[in-house]
Design an enzyme around this catalytic site. Structure first.
Site, PDB file in Angstrom:
ATOM      1  N   HIS A 148       0.814  -1.221   0.000  1.00  0.00           N
ATOM      2  CA  HIS A 148       0.000   0.000   0.000  1.00  0.00           C
ATOM      3  C   HIS A 148       0.847   1.269   0.000  1.00  0.00           C
ATOM      4  O   HIS A 148       0.659   2.198   0.797  1.00  0.00           O
ATOM      5  CB  HIS A 148      -1.089   0.005   1.075  1.00  0.00           C
ATOM      6  CG  HIS A 148      -0.661  -0.083   2.518  1.00  0.00           C
ATOM      7  ND1 HIS A 148       0.330   0.676   3.050  1.00  0.00           N
ATOM      8  CD2 HIS A 148      -1.129  -0.837   3.540  1.00  0.00           C
ATOM      9  CE1 HIS A 148       0.454   0.406   4.343  1.00  0.00           C
ATOM     10  NE2 HIS A 148      -0.409  -0.522   4.657  1.00  0.00           N
ATOM     11  N   HIS A 153      -5.965  -8.133  14.778  1.00  0.00           N
ATOM     12  CA  HIS A 153      -5.992  -6.846  14.050  1.00  0.00           C
ATOM     13  C   HIS A 153      -6.708  -7.098  12.731  1.00  0.00           C
ATOM     14  O   HIS A 153      -6.468  -8.123  12.082  1.00  0.00           O
ATOM     15  CB  HIS A 153      -4.533  -6.420  13.846  1.00  0.00           C
ATOM     16  CG  HIS A 153      -4.282  -5.221  13.006  1.00  0.00           C
ATOM     17  ND1 HIS A 153      -5.097  -4.120  12.973  1.00  0.00           N
ATOM     18  CD2 HIS A 153      -3.250  -4.926  12.167  1.00  0.00           C
ATOM     19  CE1 HIS A 153      -4.570  -3.210  12.157  1.00  0.00           C
ATOM     20  NE2 HIS A 153      -3.466  -3.687  11.639  1.00  0.00           N
ATOM     21  N   GLU A 179      -6.733  -5.367   9.837  1.00  0.00           N
ATOM     22  CA  GLU A 179      -6.232  -4.884   8.537  1.00  0.00           C
ATOM     23  C   GLU A 179      -6.142  -6.066   7.561  1.00  0.00           C
ATOM     24  O   GLU A 179      -5.774  -7.189   7.949  1.00  0.00           O
ATOM     25  CB  GLU A 179      -4.876  -4.181   8.697  1.00  0.00           C
ATOM     26  CG  GLU A 179      -4.544  -3.370   7.454  1.00  0.00           C
ATOM     27  CD  GLU A 179      -3.381  -2.397   7.623  1.00  0.00           C
ATOM     28  OE1 GLU A 179      -2.718  -2.396   8.679  1.00  0.00           O
ATOM     29  OE2 GLU A 179      -3.131  -1.637   6.656  1.00  0.00           O
ATOM     30  N   ASP A 181      -4.205  -7.285   5.401  1.00  0.00           N
ATOM     31  CA  ASP A 181      -3.035  -8.157   5.212  1.00  0.00           C
ATOM     32  C   ASP A 181      -3.076  -9.337   6.187  1.00  0.00           C
ATOM     33  O   ASP A 181      -2.441 -10.370   5.951  1.00  0.00           O
ATOM     34  CB  ASP A 181      -1.706  -7.398   5.327  1.00  0.00           C
ATOM     35  CG  ASP A 181      -1.575  -6.553   6.572  1.00  0.00           C
ATOM     36  OD1 ASP A 181      -2.594  -6.044   7.074  1.00  0.00           O
ATOM     37  OD2 ASP A 181      -0.438  -6.390   7.067  1.00  0.00           O
ATOM     38  N   HIS A 233      -1.003  -1.181  15.462  1.00  0.00           N
ATOM     39  CA  HIS A 233      -0.959  -0.125  14.501  1.00  0.00           C
ATOM     40  C   HIS A 233      -2.294   0.609  14.279  1.00  0.00           C
ATOM     41  O   HIS A 233      -2.303   1.790  13.910  1.00  0.00           O
ATOM     42  CB  HIS A 233      -0.483  -0.814  13.201  1.00  0.00           C
ATOM     43  CG  HIS A 233      -0.638  -0.138  11.922  1.00  0.00           C
ATOM     44  ND1 HIS A 233      -1.074  -0.756  10.796  1.00  0.00           N
ATOM     45  CD2 HIS A 233      -0.392   1.150  11.583  1.00  0.00           C
ATOM     46  CE1 HIS A 233      -1.070   0.076   9.782  1.00  0.00           C
ATOM     47  NE2 HIS A 233      -0.677   1.231  10.222  1.00  0.00           N
ATOM     48  N   ASP A 252       1.377  -6.560  14.343  1.00  0.00           N
ATOM     49  CA  ASP A 252       2.285  -5.638  13.640  1.00  0.00           C
ATOM     50  C   ASP A 252       3.494  -5.228  14.481  1.00  0.00           C
ATOM     51  O   ASP A 252       4.553  -4.880  13.928  1.00  0.00           O
ATOM     52  CB  ASP A 252       1.523  -4.368  13.233  1.00  0.00           C
ATOM     53  CG  ASP A 252       0.701  -4.556  11.966  1.00  0.00           C
ATOM     54  OD1 ASP A 252       1.025  -5.452  11.161  1.00  0.00           O
ATOM     55  OD2 ASP A 252      -0.268  -3.804  11.780  1.00  0.00           O
ATOM     56  N   TYR A 287      10.434  -0.208   8.884  1.00  0.00           N
ATOM     57  CA  TYR A 287       9.028  -0.532   9.145  1.00  0.00           C
ATOM     58  C   TYR A 287       8.476   0.402  10.224  1.00  0.00           C
ATOM     59  O   TYR A 287       7.386   0.970  10.094  1.00  0.00           O
ATOM     60  CB  TYR A 287       8.987  -1.990   9.576  1.00  0.00           C
ATOM     61  CG  TYR A 287       7.685  -2.591  10.012  1.00  0.00           C
ATOM     62  CD1 TYR A 287       6.963  -3.426   9.151  1.00  0.00           C
ATOM     63  CD2 TYR A 287       7.192  -2.415  11.299  1.00  0.00           C
ATOM     64  CE1 TYR A 287       5.792  -4.037   9.559  1.00  0.00           C
ATOM     65  CE2 TYR A 287       6.025  -3.020  11.713  1.00  0.00           C
ATOM     66  CZ  TYR A 287       5.327  -3.828  10.838  1.00  0.00           C
ATOM     67  OH  TYR A 287       4.167  -4.435  11.263  1.00  0.00           O
ATOM     68  N   HIS A 347       4.619 -10.062  10.846  1.00  0.00           N
ATOM     69  CA  HIS A 347       5.477  -9.810   9.681  1.00  0.00           C
ATOM     70  C   HIS A 347       6.917 -10.124  10.087  1.00  0.00           C
ATOM     71  O   HIS A 347       7.369  -9.710  11.162  1.00  0.00           O
ATOM     72  CB  HIS A 347       5.427  -8.347   9.243  1.00  0.00           C
ATOM     73  CG  HIS A 347       4.078  -7.887   8.775  1.00  0.00           C
ATOM     74  ND1 HIS A 347       3.483  -8.325   7.612  1.00  0.00           N
ATOM     75  CD2 HIS A 347       3.214  -6.987   9.318  1.00  0.00           C
ATOM     76  CE1 HIS A 347       2.321  -7.734   7.459  1.00  0.00           C
ATOM     77  NE2 HIS A 347       2.115  -6.921   8.484  1.00  0.00           N
TER      78      HIS A 347
END
Ligand code: FEO
Length: 407
Positions: free
Chosen positions: A23, A77, A79, A81, A145, A164, A192, A223
């Site tokens: 993104h 989370h 999001e 991803d 995040h 995250d 990051y 990640h």
């Protein structure tokens, strides 16, 4: 890819070797979407993967469990991803209960048709027994995040599944930190943090304080690698970043039409170099990426901003770069502006005004040249660079920065 990481616990996520644009964030080394399978008397999956990798994710899970044996899907989370493949899993495993906090449920409801999903809502301090003497405990970490962000702690194994937090975009089949070059991991974690997490640094600092009394043997982010050996390295680096600790370092960010502003940038660098121990990074705005700039900004104490004047404005790329770092929020830096102009003025003056918007401290008024910088103007540049470097030393000493393996 299925990787055993402890007794009854497996990494089952996806390694995304191909992604280079996350993104808008450049991922030169790819990334991973980590998901974890915990098999005790109860079976739980913690976090998921991006939608395009749903089929592979389910196939990986099926190497170790029947999908109808999954009792819980913990969503730290929402999001996409991490949640994008959830509809596929929950269609195949409708008996599974989604365990998340209220905000995550709201976000999931916004993204997907969740009418058939079973939810169990949790908040900080709540626990979930998995049998075999294993317990999950939930710790909400809002804004690390997104407002819904949460960590899940496997109490008896002292493993923190933190989504995250403590991640990096780094594709590797070697799932543990000690199997990879530490300096590369810390560099990618820094990039990051600067580009994704930095705006929420106050929250991160609070979470670090919250975790200080939690025994942690393994950090399992969503990640990058699992931290089992160099926990002090990643936690120490986060202390620096979350608390906006800075190094004796000056960034000279500029854009130049006919190299006159570039000449001034070089003179500023010479002035910085007069002060022992101060590193100077000269960053031509059009030659670097915004991600590189943000990473350099994270630990710099001071900034010189330079621009020629174009149509009574600063150079467009300087405006774009400053828009990006203003959003990421790097307060408390020392700064001044500079630049060459011809018959019109505007670039350096607008940069000077930006110093206030960025919540930085002005070291001196703009250093200006008309056409070719005269010797006395270059001398002013050296003096201003020297003064900025001295301020950088002062700010760094006050901040308490602890050196990392990449410094
Ligand atoms: Fe990796 Fe905020 O998602």
């Amino acid at each position: 890819m299925l990787t055993p990481i402890a007794h009854g616990i497996f990494a089952v996520g996806h390694i995304d070797w191909a992604v280079r644009d996350f993104h808008g964030y450049e991922t030169d080394r790819g990334t991973t979407y980590n998901s974890y399978l915990l098999q005790f008397e109860k079976t739980a999956v913690i976090d998921g993967v991006k939608a395009p990798f749903a089929a592979e994710w389910l196939a990986t899970l099926q190497k170790q469990t029947e999908l109808d044996k999954i009792d819980y899907v913990v969503v730290n989370h929402a999001e996409p991803d991490h949640s994008g493949a959830l509809p596929v899993l929950l269609a195949a495993a409708p008996q599974a209960t989604v365990v998340c906090n209220k905000k995550t449920q709201d976000f999931l409801n916004g993204y997907y048709d969740t009418a058939a999903w079973k939810f169990q809502l949790v908040k900080t301090g709540d626990t979930l027994a998995l049998g075999s003497g294993k317990t999950l405990q939930f710790i909400e970490i809002p804004l690390v995040h997104w407002p819904d962000s949460m960590a899940t702690y496997l109490v008896e194994e002292q493993m923190l599944f933190c989504n995250d937090a403590f991640g990096e975009h780094y594709a590797t089949n070697l799932r543990f930190d000690d199997e990879n070059p530490l300096s590369t991991l810390i560099f990618e974690a820094k990039s990051y943090y600067a580009n994704i997490v930095n705006p929420y640094s106050k929250r991160v600092a609070a979470v670090l304080a919250q975790l200080a009394n939690v025994p942690i043997r393994m950090i399992c982010p969503s990640h990058g690698v699992i931290w089992r050996k160099n926990l002090d390295a990643i936690l120490g680096a986060y202390q620096n970043w979350a608390n906006q600790r800075v190094q004796p370092k000056v960034v000279v960010l500029y854009d130049s039409m006919w190299h006159r502003t570039a000449t001034m940038a070089d003179a500023i660098m010479e002035g910085v170099a007069e002060v022992p121990g101060v590193v100077c990074k000269v960053l031509p705005a059009r030659a670097i990426t915004e991600n590189t700039l943000a990473t350099e900004m994270l630990d710099t104490a001071a900034v010189a901003l330079g621009s020629s004047t174009l149509n009574q404005q600063m150079m467009p790329m300087m405006a774009a770069r400053l828009c990006y770092i203003q959003g990421l929020n790097f307060p408390g830096r020392a700064a001044f502006s500079f630049g060459s102009h011809g018959w019109g003025k505007g670039g350096p003056e607008l940069l000077d005004a930006k110093i206030d918007e960025l919540k930085w401290t002005r070291v001196c008024p703009p250093v200006l040249a008309k056409f070719e910088p005269a010797p006395e103007v270059l001398a002013q540049c050296r003096q201003a660079g020297h003064a900025l470097a001295e301020k950088a030393v002062e700010l760094a000493a006050a901040s308490g920065y602890q050196k990392t393996c990449i410094d």
